[in-house]
Design an enzyme around this catalytic site. Structure first.
Site, PDB file in Angstrom:
ATOM      1  N   ASP A  71       0.820  -1.214   0.000  1.00 19.10           N
ATOM      2  CA  ASP A  71       0.000   0.000   0.000  1.00 19.10           C
ATOM      3  C   ASP A  71       0.857   1.268   0.000  1.00 19.10           C
ATOM      4  OD1 ASP A  71      -2.149  -1.808   0.355  1.00 19.10           O
ATOM      5  OD2 ASP A  71      -2.009  -1.630   2.534  1.00 19.10           O
ATOM      6  N   GLU A 103     -11.344  -0.010  -3.511  1.00 16.20           N
ATOM      7  CA  GLU A 103     -10.519   0.554  -2.437  1.00 16.20           C
ATOM      8  C   GLU A 103      -9.463   1.459  -3.043  1.00 16.20           C
ATOM      9  OE1 GLU A 103      -8.654  -2.734  -0.469  1.00 16.20           O
ATOM     10  OE2 GLU A 103      -7.634  -3.431  -2.259  1.00 16.20           O
TER      11      GLU A 103
END
Length: 480
Positions: free
Chosen positions: A31, A220
């Site tokens: 991420d 997301e």
């Protein structure tokens, strides 16, 4: 093998010279989010760590124990310095109210004449917190003692996953936070779980009500950039297996929308980065951050390439980098690969370098070592050094005159030596630094003469010593 180096050296795994991806091979990092400050890019990453079952086998990544954020930085995009981990959540963390720290986002703003840094993170999928610092590498503190955004925050009640923040500080100093994700049942095509909200001038408060971003097939991973006068919102599409509307993003890809206002309305354009499965033969979720550095644009994203090479691709992810091209207002499709990006400048060996700076490595880890009992005085050292392990730097510029000496600081264990070699682990030997054994935990410094180090070459520090013994921990080094 070179006759001067009869001992075999450790083979690189996951990142092979001269590949650029993944960025590091001694640890995972997922991420990614990029912050560019003072000529360096800092990448903040979810700190994936292998989990094991009762029999000692690696099991699937549950993400439930992740309460740290990894930080690496570079001023050339190939040689990366490991700054260790930020203990963000949990009983020992800065934000003790939080249990996890996922998908960080970082921002910089000058407030009352001082540089201030802000690190936003997700407490699993239930809220978003913020930490502050005077430096991009900390130390970090929790200014609120609670979450910045919760389900009680206006406009977020219907967000399935309250996570994955991204932050934009606009040209006028106003700031915005983008977040959200998840797919309510029956709403695959238009989940309406993405949000944007105004941040207060202090960057640690929110203003007004969150606004929905109507991102098609949203899953997301918020991203936000301003290029010229256009705002680019990027996100990861969901994995709906049914028939998709024409022009919609395929499953697990990075897509983008644009607006002339940071709060919208938004226009959907298309997909720019396919799922990692298409490039690396191992899939999973897709998470990214787009940033500018120098005169080019780049995308940081994660893929399970290191874990695949280790034979444990169970959801453990590593950060990669490739270039992004904007053309006539559009983002051209990005090609992910192991090659990575070009080095933006040569590495200077005559400036004291943290040993945890490397382009490639084999066998080593890094460890944060506190000096003199002062947590603010710590060294991120290269550790777990065995005979034949090595680290390497790309495009080291020794100059026409060349180097004449080499100095290093270390915590010795069994002791050993550092062989300085050019271009490969068994390349030309330009010097050897002896590391004496030591029984105490005191930092030592030694130096040695160097010959033959001229021009621009790759540099390998090859560690030698008694097989089966931990040799030493390396703190810093520098050529003279």
């Amino acid at each position: 093998m070179n006759q001067a180096n009869p001992t075999p050296f450790t083979a690189a795994v996951g990142k092979i010279p001269h590949a650029g991806n993944p960025l590091v091979s001694h640890k995972f990092g997922a991420d990614p989010y990029a912050l560019v400050f003072d000529g360096r890019v800092y990448l903040y990453m979810t700190n994936d760590v292998l989990e094991y079952d009762a029999d000692g086998n690696v099991k699937d990544n549950t993400y439930g124990n992740i309460n740290k954020i990894g930080v690496i930085s570079s001023d050339d995009l190939v040689n990366w310095t490991d700054h260790g981990n930020i203990v963000a959540a949990g009983p020992e963390g800065a934000a003790k109210w939080a249990t996890q720290s996922w998908a960080p986002a970082a921002a910089h703003k000058v407030i009352e004449g001082k540089d201030r840094f802000f690190l936003y993170f997700a407490n699993n999928a239930s809220g978003i917190g913020v930490l502050t610092s005077d430096s991009p590498i900390g130390p970090w503190v929790d200014p609120l003692g609670e979450a910045l955004i919760l389900r009680s925050t206006p406009g977020v009640e219907a967000v399935t996953w309250l996570f994955d923040p991204a932050v934009l500080v606009d040209d006028d100093g106003s700031a915005y936070i983008y977040f959200g994700g998840g797919v309510p049942e029956g709403k695959d095509e238009r989940p309406d779980t993405a949000r944007v909200m105004r941040l207060g001038d202090d960057m640690i408060s929110v203003v007004g009500e969150a606004v929905t971003i109507p991102a098609p097939y949203m899953f997301e991973d918020a991203g936000i950039n301003k290029v010229g006068g256009t705002y680019y919102y990027t996100y990861c599409s969901n994995f709906f297996k049914g028939e998709r509307a024409e022009g919609s993003p395929p499953a697990g890809e990075i897509a983008y929308m644009t607006s002339d206002n940071p709060m919208g309305p938004w226009t959907y354009h298309g997909s720019i980065l396919k799922n990692p499965e298409r490039f690396f033969g191992v899939g999973g979720n897709n998470h990214h951050a787009v940033f500018s550095f120098g005169d080019a644009w780049y995308i940081a994203y994660h893929a399970q390439t290191l874990s695949k090479a280790l034979g444990v691709s169970n959801g453990y992810r590593s950060t990669h980098l490739n270039q992004v091209v904007f053309h006539d207002g559009a983002i051209l499709e990005i090609q992910a690969d192991y090659e990575g990006v070009r080095q933006t400048k040569d590495f200077d060996p005559y400036v004291r370098a943290a040993a945890a700076t490397m382009a490639w490595s084999a066998g080593v880890t890094t460890e944060s070592i506190v000096r003199a009992g002062d947590p603010s005085n710590s060294v991120q050292a290269v550790a777990d050094i065995d005979n034949g392990d090595w680290i390497a730097l790309s495009r080291v510029n020794f100059g026409a005159a060349g180097a004449s000496s080499f100095q290093a600081s270390f915590l010795s264990e069994a002791g050993g030596s550092i062989e300085l070699r050019l271009d490969q682990a068994d390349g030309e030997l330009i010097g050897t630094l002896d590391v004496p054994a030591a029984s105490d935990a005191a930092w030592m410094e030694e130096d040695t003469k160097v010959t033959g180090a001229q021009g621009v070459r790759d540099l390998y520090l090859v560690f030698k010593g008694e097989p089966g013994a931990k040799l030493f921990k390396l703190g810093h080094w520098q050529f003279g």
